[in-house]
Design an enzyme around this catalytic site. Structure first.
Site, mmCIF file in Angstrom:
data_model
loop_
_atom_site.group_PDB
_atom_site.id
_atom_site.type_symbol
_atom_site.label_atom_id
_atom_site.label_comp_id
_atom_site.label_asym_id
_atom_site.label_seq_id
_atom_site.Cartn_x
_atom_site.Cartn_y
_atom_site.Cartn_z
ATOM 1 N NE ARG A 86 -3.747 -2.252 2.482
ATOM 2 C CZ ARG A 86 -3.509 -3.425 3.060
ATOM 3 N NH1 ARG A 86 -2.332 -3.638 3.633
ATOM 4 N NH2 ARG A 86 -4.410 -4.380 3.050
ATOM 5 C CG ASP A 146 -7.006 -3.916 8.072
ATOM 6 O OD1 ASP A 146 -5.997 -4.346 7.523
ATOM 7 O OD2 ASP A 146 -7.603 -2.883 7.701
ATOM 8 N NE ARG A 149 -9.283 -8.322 4.399
ATOM 9 C CZ ARG A 149 -8.655 -7.439 3.642
ATOM 10 N NH1 ARG A 149 -7.705 -6.669 4.162
ATOM 11 N NH2 ARG A 149 -8.971 -7.306 2.364
ATOM 12 C CG HIS A 173 -5.675 -0.329 5.650
ATOM 13 N ND1 HIS A 173 -6.170 -1.591 5.927
ATOM 14 C CD2 HIS A 173 -5.883 -0.139 4.315
ATOM 15 C CE1 HIS A 173 -6.648 -2.126 4.819
ATOM 16 N NE2 HIS A 173 -6.484 -1.260 3.826
#
Length: 311
Positions: A86, A146, A149, A173
């Protein structure tokens, strides 16, 4: 809620529009993309299902159409490619935001700006600094996905409903994110205690393996189908619901911290009360010494990235 504008009609933007339309929480949804045909096609495709959902007006527009929007969701930017982190996206997307944000604020400075584009923590900070908006009106989608998850993986391990699993992924993140194990519980029982009473043992590597799987989830999905979009769209829809309904729900959104957890002037995700004003309150919950050290390390990484792009 009357109106939501979505900047970027790619995988994430279009799926977010669909999720919001399905939820019935907005009466007007505007899709804006540099590829006007794509935005128009997505608007038509979703619009054809409106008679089977809640009434809503969905259409493609331009920056001028963000006027009167209560929330402006930004998903536009370069996509994360296989093998790319990212943070690799940062320079490309900071340049895009420097051009885009002033144009949006010129039309609508009253909306809540919800940033989804990666790296989301960096771009949340950049948006705040470029826009001049109040801190509570600039929110990053952060680690809401997240944390989802995390709960999903724990529920699968234990064989229980994920709605009975409570826990947070905090920090970046991305690769430096942290599982706040000291705050994690199942049916109110601390995770270490629940491991003792459930029929699914938690070996010494259990926590490390769960966190690693959370961190690698996006990379795994991207390697298999090129992009992630369904779950992140649901996460964004959930944030929009909290704002639209003034829920005061606690989500791990990203915002620029002001001394919480000993961190200043960096955007990171921590449990936050989200309501009609956007960021209602950043909660400073007790973390273990190890978690605090990792959180501060995550903040240092974000600070060094910001400095590398001139912030």
């Amino acid at each position: 809620m009357n109106k939501v504008s979505i900047i970027g009609s790619g995988f994430v933007g279009s799926t977010t529009a669909f999720s919001i339309a399905m939820s019935g929480i907005a009466q007007e949804i505007v899709l804006i993309d540099i590829n006007k045909d794509k935005a128009e096609g997505d608007a038509l495709d979703i619009g054809h299902g409106i008679p089977l959902m809640s009434p809503a007006n969905i259409y493609a527009g331009d920056f001028k159409d963000v006027k009167n929007s209560e929330i402006i969701i930004i998903t536009a930017g370069a996509n994360q490619k296989p093998g790319e982190t990212r943070l690799d996206l940062v320079k490309k997307n900071v340049a895009i935001f420097k051009d885009m944000i002033p144009k949006l604020v010129e039309v609508n400075k009253d909306a809540i700006y919800l940033i989804v584009t990666n790296p989301v923590d960096i771009l949340t900070y950049v948006t705040l600094k470029i826009s001049g908006l109040p801190k509570h009106k600039v929110i990053g989608s952060g680690t809401v996905l997240d944390s989802s998850r995390f709960r999903y993986l724990l529920s699968s391990h234990y064989g229980v409903d994920p709605r009975n699993v409570h826990g947070y992924i905090i920090g970046e993140h991305g690769d430096s994110e942290i599982a706040a194990w000291s705050l994690t519980n199942v049916a109110g029982a601390p995770i270490d205690h629940f491991c003792q009473i459930c029929e699914h043992p938690c070996n010494g590597k259990f926590k490390e393996e769960i966190l690693e799987e959370v961190r690698n989830s996006a990379y795994k999905i991207i390697s298999k189908k090129g992009a992630t979009y369904y779950a992140v769209a649901v996460a964004v829809k959930r944030i929009v619901e909290c704002i639209a309904r003034d829920e005061k729900s606690i989500l791990t959104v990203s915002s620029v911290l002001n001394g919480q957890y000993g961190v200043n002037d960096v955007a990171l995700s921590v449990p936050t009360i989200v309501g009609s004003n956007g960021i209602e309150k950043v909660l400073e919950l007790p973390l273990s010494n190890e978690e605090m050290a990792k959180f501060n390390k995550s903040a240092e990484i974000m600070r060094s990235v910001l400095e590398s792009v001139g912030f």
